[in-house]
Design an enzyme around this catalytic site. Structure first.
Site, PDB file in Angstrom:
ATOM      1  CG  ASP A 124      -6.501  -4.712 -18.443  1.00 47.11           C
ATOM      2  OD1 ASP A 124      -6.178  -3.747 -19.157  1.00 47.11           O
ATOM      3  OD2 ASP A 124      -6.908  -4.588 -17.263  1.00 47.11           O
ATOM      4  CE1 TYR A 172      -6.813  -4.000 -11.097  1.00 48.54           C
ATOM      5  CE2 TYR A 172      -6.270  -5.385 -12.967  1.00 48.54           C
ATOM      6  CZ  TYR A 172      -6.967  -4.328 -12.429  1.00 48.54           C
ATOM      7  OH  TYR A 172      -7.827  -3.608 -13.229  1.00 48.54           O
ATOM      8  CE  LYS A 192      -5.924  -1.355 -16.246  1.00 50.66           C
ATOM      9  NZ  LYS A 192      -6.059  -2.663 -15.610  1.00 50.66           N
ATOM     10  CG  HIS A 230      -5.648   1.872 -12.263  1.00 51.65           C
ATOM     11  ND1 HIS A 230      -5.115   0.709 -11.787  1.00 51.65           N
ATOM     12  CD2 HIS A 230      -6.961   1.612 -12.485  1.00 51.65           C
ATOM     13  CE1 HIS A 230      -6.063  -0.227 -11.735  1.00 51.65           C
ATOM     14  NE2 HIS A 230      -7.189   0.306 -12.139  1.00 51.65           N
TER      15      HIS A 230
END
Ligand code: NDP
Length: 277
Positions: A47, A52, A77, A110
């Site tokens: 994930d 990120y 996401k 998200h």
């Protein structure tokens, strides 16, 4: 120890490994090493998210692993500043390119970012992406019941999952009940309370851990699995990746499950979804 991770079936017919590995706050420079470790340990569900900043590292470790793509389940996401229509298509292309993949298994919005009021429009873009097959399943993250209700009323495809903050101290009963009633699987982020909430020190967790000769983290992960949540604890340390994966040789009793469930206290460790915009 059996390494068989159970799968759950999504409302579109695809299956998802119930236990995976999350890479929030995994440094981009270290992602290659960390995800390679996770794949070696046995995780097949990763994930990540555009925000990120580590999709390239995730993709590199997948490419070098030699694991058959069909044996992996990869989620990424859409970040908040890309909500809309064209911006969603562009953001999705960028994520796929960074991951070096032809498709992702799951693409999520998200956060609902209600102040932007673009999540319905964004969802319609995700529906189009799904039609191309480049995202096999689509879902949402941090959507509360009102946000889900609006999607169900105004769009065609029911999200396959809702990924929300969920651990024994913050179980979000209204959202999970609504989602499950509509066939939306629950993914629990921050399953261990992100280490911020002292879940691992709770007495009832320690008692269950001792009874099964397991660690507090294993007990909490087991609680998620037996509750029906999809879960992907994150660790940068290989020994903890092994620990968190070694949860298929014991079962919590009904009374252990309910003692852990009674730890609910709205102990949110992340932001309220209405306040992220
Ligand atoms: P977790 O609840 O998985 O907790 C991670 C923390 O727990 C880290 O500090 C880790 O430290 C520690 N830890 C891991 N395993 C153990 C163990 N066995 N014993 C003791 N401590 C342990 O939090 P996350 O926020 O990372 O949530 C998991 C995943 O959920 C994320 O990685 C991400 O993929 C997703 N997520 C999604 C969000 C969203 O908005 N959709 C928001 C946040 C997360 P160490 O690394 O040092 O081992």
């Amino acid at each position: 120890m059996t390494k068989t991770v159970p799968t759950l079936t999504l409302n579109d017919g695809h299956t998802i490994p119930q236990l995976g590995f999350g890479v929030f706050k995994v440094d981009p420079d270290e992602t290659m090493r960390i995800v390679t470790d996770a794949l070696e340990v046995g995780y097949r569900h990763i994930d990540t998210a555009a925000i990120y900043g580590n999709e390239v590292g995730v993709g590199d470790s997948i490419a070098r692993s030699g694991i058959d793509r069909e044996d992996l389940f990869i989620t990424t996401k859409l970040w908040n500043d890309r909500q809309g229509t064209e911006s969603v298509f562009d953001a999705f292309d960028e994520s796929l390119e960074k991951l070096g993949l032809e498709y992702v298994d799951l693409y999520l919005i998200h956060w609902p970012t209600p102040a932007q009021d673009k999540y319905v429009e964004s969802w319609k873009a995700l529906e189009k992406i799904r039609e191309t097959g480049r995202a096999r399943s689509i879902g949402v993250s941090n959507f509360l019941e009102p946000h889900l209700q609006r999607l169900l009323a105004e769009t065609d495809v029911v999200p396959a999952v809702d990924q929300i903050e969920l651990h024994p101290a913050h179980q979000q009963p209204a959202t999970t009940a609504f989602a499950r009633r509509h066939g939306i699987q629950i993914e629990a982020w921050g399953p261990l309370g992100q280490g911020k909430y002292p879940l691992l020190d709770e007495h009832v967790v320690a008692i269950a851990a001792e009874a099964h000769r397991k660690t507090p983290a294993q007990v909490i992960i087991r609680w998620h699995l037996q509750t029906g949540n999809i879960v992907f604890p994150k660790s940068t340390r290989r020994e903890r990746m092994i620990e968190n994966f070694d949860v298929f040789d014991f079962e919590l009793t009904r009374s252990e499950m309910s003692a852990i469930t009674s730890l609910e206290r709205v102990g949110r460790v992340g932001a309220h979804p209405n306040e992220v915009n």
